[in-house]
Design a protein around this motif. Structure first.
Motif, PDB file in Angstrom:
ATOM      1  N   ILE A 265     -51.078  12.007  22.443  1.00  0.00           N
ATOM      2  CA  ILE A 265     -50.353  10.984  21.684  1.00  0.00           C
ATOM      3  C   ILE A 265     -50.683   9.588  22.193  1.00  0.00           C
ATOM      4  O   ILE A 265     -50.923   8.663  21.412  1.00  0.00           O
TER       5      ILE A 265
ATOM      6  N   ASN B 154     -52.388   6.702  19.940  1.00  0.00           N
ATOM      7  CA  ASN B 154     -51.457   5.647  19.551  1.00  0.00           C
ATOM      8  C   ASN B 154     -51.533   4.384  20.395  1.00  0.00           C
ATOM      9  O   ASN B 154     -51.112   3.314  19.941  1.00  0.00           O
TER      10      ASN B 154
ATOM     11  N   GLN C 158     -38.200  12.091  19.811  1.00  0.00           N
ATOM     12  CA  GLN C 158     -39.363  11.248  19.524  1.00  0.00           C
ATOM     13  C   GLN C 158     -39.723  10.340  20.698  1.00  0.00           C
ATOM     14  O   GLN C 158     -40.418   9.340  20.522  1.00  0.00           O
TER      15      GLN C 158
ATOM     16  N   TYR D 275     -43.556   9.621  21.281  1.00  0.00           N
ATOM     17  CA  TYR D 275     -44.061   8.786  20.193  1.00  0.00           C
ATOM     18  C   TYR D 275     -43.561   7.356  20.355  1.00  0.00           C
ATOM     19  O   TYR D 275     -44.330   6.391  20.230  1.00  0.00           O
TER      20      TYR D 275
ATOM     21  N   THR E 250     -48.270  12.107  15.908  1.00  0.00           N
ATOM     22  CA  THR E 250     -46.819  12.216  16.014  1.00  0.00           C
ATOM     23  C   THR E 250     -46.428  13.409  16.872  1.00  0.00           C
ATOM     24  O   THR E 250     -47.210  14.343  17.055  1.00  0.00           O
ATOM     25  N   THR E 251     -45.214  13.358  17.399  1.00  0.00           N
ATOM     26  CA  THR E 251     -44.711  14.464  18.206  1.00  0.00           C
ATOM     27  C   THR E 251     -44.108  15.529  17.303  1.00  0.00           C
ATOM     28  O   THR E 251     -43.652  15.225  16.202  1.00  0.00           O
TER      29      THR E 251
END
Length: 255
Positions: free
Chosen positions: A119, A123, A159, A162, A102-103
């Motif tokens: 990230i 992800n 975000q 993300y 996550t950020t």
């Protein structure tokens, strides 16, 4: 113990806590043998295994820090060995891509190139490589579930990275659903909203209260509520669902 997934095997990445742990528990309760993956916290992953075994299920741990060199090889070496030990063969019926980075909530102009790379490595790149490697183990009628996010459907500037990485994961779902349909392998995304994953942040009223207001039910989601959706997609009842992005936000996207 429900037997809908009896004889099936599953890998849930990032299953030492939160949605991943709840998903591992849910799949095990349906009868699946679950490989509980962790990145750094082996003790927490073992706690997930202990909870599964206490509940009458079967599980084992696999450890690899996704996004780092050699992680996929490391994970699958352990996974295949564990599957053979417990079942006599290396067959993986269900893959749940849940692990995520996550950020920190920085403004877009403050995000570093290193954060961006990290990230996306965890992800987006790791799920692609995990699926690519798992295709040699997945049988006809296998299941792939990618845990995406509601932030792909709303604008939250802090975000953005993300959300970009999870948007890439949704594209992976879409294209592989078409590609793997001849093998009757379904590929779907689940989009959680604000979910109480047990982190300290969600115990802080100044965070918990505004996040709760996002849902139509005016509360945070529980990990088990997301896990139930994932488990459903893993069963034969969801055989006619593929390429879908299931909203599991408690109505946070209603507008």
């Amino acid at each position: 113990m429900n037997s809908k997934l009896s004889g099936k095997t599953a890998l849930v990445t990032g299953s030492s806590r939160g949605i991943g742990r709840a998903t591992a528990l849910g799949l095990a309760r349906k009868g699946a043998l679950v490989a509980v993956h962790y990145g750094r916290d082996e003790q927490a992953a073992q706690q997930t295994v202990d909870l599964i075994e206490k509940d009458g299920g079967r599980a084992f741990t696999v450890g690899a820090e996704l996004g780092t060199p050699g992680a996929i090889d490391q994970l699958f070496h352990q996974l295949e060995a564990g599957l053979r030990e417990h079942t006599g063969e290396a067959v993986l019926d269900i893959l749940v891509n849940n692990a995520a980075a996550t950020t920190p909530g920085d403004a877009p102009e403050d995000v570093s190139a290193e954060q961006l790379d990290e990230i996306f490595a965890v992800n987006a790149k790791a799920p692609f490589l995990l699926i690519q490697r798992a295709l040699g183990l997945l049988p006809e009628g296998g299941r792939i579930v990618n845990i995406s996010s509601a932030v792909t459907r709303m604008a939250i500037p802090s975000q953005v990275v993300y959300a970009m990485s999870k948007g890439a994961l949704d594209q992976l779902t879409l294209h592989l659903a078409r590609h793997l349909a001849p093998r009757r392998i379904t590929v779907n995304s689940v989009l959680p909203g604000a979910t109480d994953n047990g982190s300290a942040a969600f115990q802080m009223p100044e965070i918990r209260e505004p996040m709760s207001q996002l849902s139509a039910f005016k509360r945070l989601g529980e990990p088990e509520e997301i896990a139930d959706v994932v488990v459903f997609l893993a069963t034969d009842q969801a055989r006619w669902i593929t390429g879908a992005s299931l909203d599991a936000t408690g109505g946070s996207l209603l507008g």
